[in-house]
Enzyme design. Structure first.
Site, PDB file in Angstrom:
ATOM      1  N   HIS A  63      -1.346  22.212  73.687  1.00 51.36           N
ATOM      2  CA  HIS A  63      -0.750  20.884  73.578  1.00 51.36           C
ATOM      3  C   HIS A  63      -0.050  20.744  72.228  1.00 51.36           C
ATOM      4  O   HIS A  63      -0.385  21.443  71.261  1.00 51.36           O
ATOM      5  CB  HIS A  63      -1.829  19.817  73.694  1.00 51.36           C
ATOM      6  CG  HIS A  63      -2.412  19.696  75.073  1.00 51.36           C
ATOM      7  ND1 HIS A  63      -3.196  18.631  75.433  1.00 51.36           N
ATOM      8  CD2 HIS A  63      -2.334  20.484  76.164  1.00 51.36           C
ATOM      9  CE1 HIS A  63      -3.582  18.766  76.686  1.00 51.36           C
ATOM     10  NE2 HIS A  63      -3.069  19.903  77.152  1.00 51.36           N
ATOM     11  N   GLU A  65      -0.358  18.518  69.964  1.00 53.97           N
ATOM     12  CA  GLU A  65      -1.281  18.192  68.882  1.00 53.97           C
ATOM     13  C   GLU A  65      -1.997  19.438  68.369  1.00 53.97           C
ATOM     14  O   GLU A  65      -2.166  19.603  67.157  1.00 53.97           O
ATOM     15  CB  GLU A  65      -2.345  17.183  69.350  1.00 53.97           C
ATOM     16  CG  GLU A  65      -1.787  15.871  69.829  1.00 53.97           C
ATOM     17  CD  GLU A  65      -1.563  15.809  71.328  1.00 53.97           C
ATOM     18  OE1 GLU A  65      -1.752  14.735  71.903  1.00 53.97           O
ATOM     19  OE2 GLU A  65      -1.194  16.841  71.925  1.00 53.97           O
ATOM     20  N   CYS A  93      -5.201  13.472  74.327  1.00 51.20           N
ATOM     21  CA  CYS A  93      -6.252  13.620  75.331  1.00 51.20           C
ATOM     22  C   CYS A  93      -7.587  13.846  74.625  1.00 51.20           C
ATOM     23  O   CYS A  93      -7.655  13.962  73.401  1.00 51.20           O
ATOM     24  CB  CYS A  93      -5.933  14.788  76.266  1.00 51.20           C
ATOM     25  SG  CYS A  93      -6.079  16.416  75.485  1.00 51.20           S
ATOM     26  N   CYS A  96      -7.674  17.148  72.541  1.00 53.88           N
ATOM     27  CA  CYS A  96      -6.947  17.056  71.276  1.00 53.88           C
ATOM     28  C   CYS A  96      -7.648  16.117  70.300  1.00 53.88           C
ATOM     29  O   CYS A  96      -7.692  16.396  69.096  1.00 53.88           O
ATOM     30  CB  CYS A  96      -5.517  16.604  71.529  1.00 53.88           C
ATOM     31  SG  CYS A  96      -4.539  17.842  72.413  1.00 53.88           S
TER      32      CYS A  96
END
Length: 154
Positions: A63, A65, A93, A96
């Site tokens: 992701h 992040e 999420c 993360c």
């Protein structure tokens, strides 16, 4: 490239940096990735830029992040980001937010809310207790980018 707020005094600092995260989200969309972008700012300097790479790397953990955390930690030569702010176009999420907890990120600023997968649906919050966060910065622009991407996919 390093950006400073002084370059665009017509917008708030959060809006200015969120626009930089949106640029990363557009790069993700061009690569047929879910368009989420992130930057990490430390002492008014962008020290990391990232976007989703889950398709390219065939890695569900890639992701924006996660990529930004790694890049920022490498830049600072340390694992704690307590003096940094993460700007991300979509609410992080749970995965993360857990990584952001361990990195002890000082502040999180996100664009669009994610009621299905975002960390805010969890009580208590998975973030580090000292982490400040704010959501909804350029929410319409960030949210529309995600909506347009998935509309094209259907």
């Amino acid at each position: 490239m390093i950006f400073k707020f002084d370059e665009d005094p017509g917008v708030s600092t959060d809006e200015f940096y969120m626009k930089q995260a949106l640029k990363e989200a557009y790069l993700a969309m061009e690569a047929d990735e879910v368009p989420v972008g992130a930057i990490v700012v430390c002492r008014n300097r962008v020290i990391a830029r990232a976007h989703n790479l889950t398709e390219r790397l065939n890695d569900v953990t890639a992701h924006a992040e996660m990529q930004a955390i790694t890049a920022a930690a490498n830049f600072l030569n340390g694992k704690y980001l307590d003096e940094c702010t993460l700007y991300v176009t979509l609410e992080p999420c749970v995965m993360c937010s857990g990584a952001l907890h361990w990195a002890q990120i000082g502040r999180i600023v996100f664009g669009a809310f994610d009621p299905k997968r975002g960390f805010m649906r969890l009580i208590p919050s998975p973030l580090h207790p000292k982490t400040e966060f704010v959501g909804g910065i350029l929410e319409n622009e960030c949210g529309q980018l995600i909506k347009d991407f998935f509309k094209q996919k259907r």
